[in-house]
Design an enzyme around this catalytic site. Sequence first.
Site, short mmCIF file in Angstrom:
data_model
loop_
_atom_site.label_atom_id
_atom_site.label_comp_id
_atom_site.label_asym_id
_atom_site.label_seq_id
_atom_site.Cartn_x
_atom_site.Cartn_y
_atom_site.Cartn_z
N ARG A 23 41.71 58.57 69.27
CA ARG A 23 42.73 58.27 68.24
C ARG A 23 44.07 58.96 68.51
O ARG A 23 44.78 59.32 67.57
CB ARG A 23 42.24 58.65 66.84
CG ARG A 23 41.10 57.80 66.33
CD ARG A 23 41.63 56.52 65.71
NE ARG A 23 40.54 55.67 65.29
CZ ARG A 23 40.16 55.54 64.02
NH1 ARG A 23 40.77 56.18 63.08
NH2 ARG A 23 39.17 54.73 63.72
N ARG A 27 48.29 58.44 63.12
CA ARG A 27 49.18 58.88 62.03
C ARG A 27 49.68 60.32 62.12
O ARG A 27 50.59 60.69 61.39
CB ARG A 27 48.49 58.66 60.69
CG ARG A 27 48.53 57.20 60.25
CD ARG A 27 47.73 56.97 59.00
NE ARG A 27 46.31 57.21 59.27
CZ ARG A 27 45.37 57.28 58.34
NH1 ARG A 27 45.69 57.16 57.08
NH2 ARG A 27 44.11 57.49 58.67
N ARG A 36 54.29 51.82 62.52
CA ARG A 36 53.27 51.31 61.58
C ARG A 36 53.93 50.78 60.31
O ARG A 36 53.53 49.74 59.77
CB ARG A 36 52.30 52.46 61.26
CG ARG A 36 51.21 52.13 60.28
CD ARG A 36 50.12 51.32 60.93
NE ARG A 36 48.99 51.14 60.02
CZ ARG A 36 48.91 50.17 59.11
NH1 ARG A 36 49.88 49.31 58.98
NH2 ARG A 36 47.83 50.08 58.35
N ASP A 73 41.58 47.75 67.74
CA ASP A 73 40.55 48.30 66.86
C ASP A 73 39.22 47.65 67.16
O ASP A 73 39.17 46.50 67.61
CB ASP A 73 40.90 48.10 65.38
CG ASP A 73 40.13 49.07 64.51
OD1 ASP A 73 40.61 50.19 64.29
OD2 ASP A 73 39.01 48.72 64.07
N TYR A 149 29.54 47.25 59.87
CA TYR A 149 30.69 46.69 59.15
C TYR A 149 30.42 45.26 58.68
O TYR A 149 30.81 44.87 57.58
CB TYR A 149 31.95 46.74 60.02
CG TYR A 149 32.48 48.14 60.20
CD1 TYR A 149 33.25 48.75 59.20
CD2 TYR A 149 32.20 48.89 61.34
CE1 TYR A 149 33.72 50.05 59.34
CE2 TYR A 149 32.67 50.19 61.49
CZ TYR A 149 33.43 50.76 60.49
OH TYR A 149 33.89 52.05 60.62
O1 1CP Z 1 44.54 55.98 69.91
C1 1CP Z 1 43.45 55.40 69.88
O2 1CP Z 1 42.36 56.01 69.87
C2 1CP Z 1 43.48 53.89 69.99
C3 1CP Z 1 43.24 53.09 68.91
C4 1CP Z 1 41.98 53.03 68.05
C5 1CP Z 1 40.62 53.18 68.36
C6 1CP Z 1 39.98 53.65 69.65
C7 1CP Z 1 42.06 52.64 66.70
C8 1CP Z 1 43.30 52.38 65.95
N1 1CP Z 1 40.79 52.44 66.23
C9 1CP Z 1 39.89 52.78 67.20
C10 1CP Z 1 38.43 52.70 67.16
C11 1CP Z 1 37.75 52.57 65.85
N2 1CP Z 1 38.12 51.87 64.73
C12 1CP Z 1 36.48 53.14 65.59
C13 1CP Z 1 35.64 53.87 66.61
C14 1CP Z 1 36.10 55.24 66.85
C15 1CP Z 1 35.85 56.22 65.74
O3 1CP Z 1 34.68 56.41 65.40
O4 1CP Z 1 36.84 56.80 65.26
C16 1CP Z 1 36.13 52.81 64.27
C17 1CP Z 1 34.86 53.22 63.53
C18 1CP Z 1 37.17 51.99 63.73
C19 1CP Z 1 37.21 51.34 62.40
C20 1CP Z 1 38.42 51.69 61.62
N3 1CP Z 1 39.70 51.42 62.02
C21 1CP Z 1 38.49 52.35 60.38
C22 1CP Z 1 37.29 52.72 59.53
C23 1CP Z 1 36.69 54.04 59.84
C24 1CP Z 1 35.49 54.27 58.93
O5 1CP Z 1 35.34 55.42 58.51
O6 1CP Z 1 34.72 53.33 58.64
C25 1CP Z 1 39.84 52.50 60.05
C26 1CP Z 1 40.41 53.16 58.83
C27 1CP Z 1 40.59 51.93 61.10
C28 1CP Z 1 42.07 51.81 61.17
C29 1CP Z 1 42.71 52.38 62.36
N4 1CP Z 1 42.45 51.95 63.63
C30 1CP Z 1 43.25 52.62 64.50
C31 1CP Z 1 44.06 53.53 63.74
C32 1CP Z 1 45.10 54.46 64.29
C33 1CP Z 1 43.71 53.37 62.39
C34 1CP Z 1 44.30 54.12 61.20
C35 1CP Z 1 44.99 53.24 60.26
C36 1CP Z 1 46.47 53.14 60.23
O7 1CP Z 1 47.27 53.58 61.06
O8 1CP Z 1 46.88 52.59 59.22
#
Ligand code: 1CP
Length: 343
Positions: A23, A27, A36, A73, A149
Amino acid sequence: MSSLFLDTLSGRQSEKRPIWLMRQAGRYLAEYRAVRASEPDFISFCLNPEKAVEVTLQPINRFGFDAAIIFSDILMVPWALDRNVRFVTGEGPKLDPMETGGEITEAMIAGMAPRLTPVATAISNCRAALAADKALIGFAGAPWTIITYLLEGGSSRDFATARRWMWENDVRFDRLLDLVSQATADFLALQAEAGADALMLFDSWASAVPSHLRKKVVIDPVNRITGILRDRGIETPLIGFPKGIGEGLIEYCNETELQGVGIDHGVDMRWAAATLPSHLTLQGNLDPLSLIAGGDAMARAIDEILDATSGRPHIFNLGHGITPETPIEHVHDLLARARGQVS
Ligand code: 1CP
């Protein structure tokens, strides 16, 4: 020019550790928040190649990490399968929960590629913009994590709906696992063909799978996916991240053909380094919350990981994603220490 990240992932050990953070585009970066804010709908953001490339490169430009991970994502696969994925501010992702499993068909999987083309475009543009010594990682959610999911309709604390569905729908669950594995392999293939140098499979909720079902639900799908990729002539190295499976890592590593394995912060790196097959590159495992405190406690935790992994190929990373509260200064401190620029 060679890449420290790819050399290490191919099993070469060197004095210097490659570093990137899960990640890392997110943010905690003001420049990320600015982009964003210009694209309030998260799915549209992920499908905008220009913006996706911009935020993918932000942490590389700021910190000089050894690898970039494409901004996208894991929920892009359910989105491409018409599960009405949307991100509700303050609540996280929402999907229409599946009921019968019949909502996903082979025809829908075959139709995913055009909808995911913007991710491929972002990858090829990003690869072209990156320096030759920086690797670009593509990724997907592992089938079990995606299935949670699909069945829960969003995030969950205990995955009770998905687990209960798994117990109650034996045959339908097997079919769903197979279809989602196919979709996952297709998404990874699309990213490899667009120019990703390495791939990562996030099984973020693997810890919810009962231990005696791990083989079927967590491990076999990895082999199904690598089999599909290899059959298509894709040799891109793959890192698996089965978060929270503890001793299950032994079977996960021994019974798959991965090049790297992500270790979460609940696992003792000394145990991992001593126990997991030596041909695998380890990745991890600093607790992301240690970056909020920073200082001596973080420094000691970094040193411990470096020392524990000193005998084998290792990619420095966190045990899970970096949090929005992380001070930028602490990321600089982490980099300097893990790269041996402070003592
Ligand atoms: O920088 C990076 O790592 C690249 C981008 C990336 C990656 C690898 C994002 C962008 N998401 C992910 C993977 C991801 N998404 C996972 C697997 C990794 C982990 O376990 O952290 C999962 C479970 C998600 C699902 C997801 N995406 C959620 C839900 C998490 C949960 O607790 O169920 C959420 C809130 C997101 C949104 C998201 N995706 C990425 C970002 C930076 C964000 C944050 C939201 C935003 O900026 O508004």
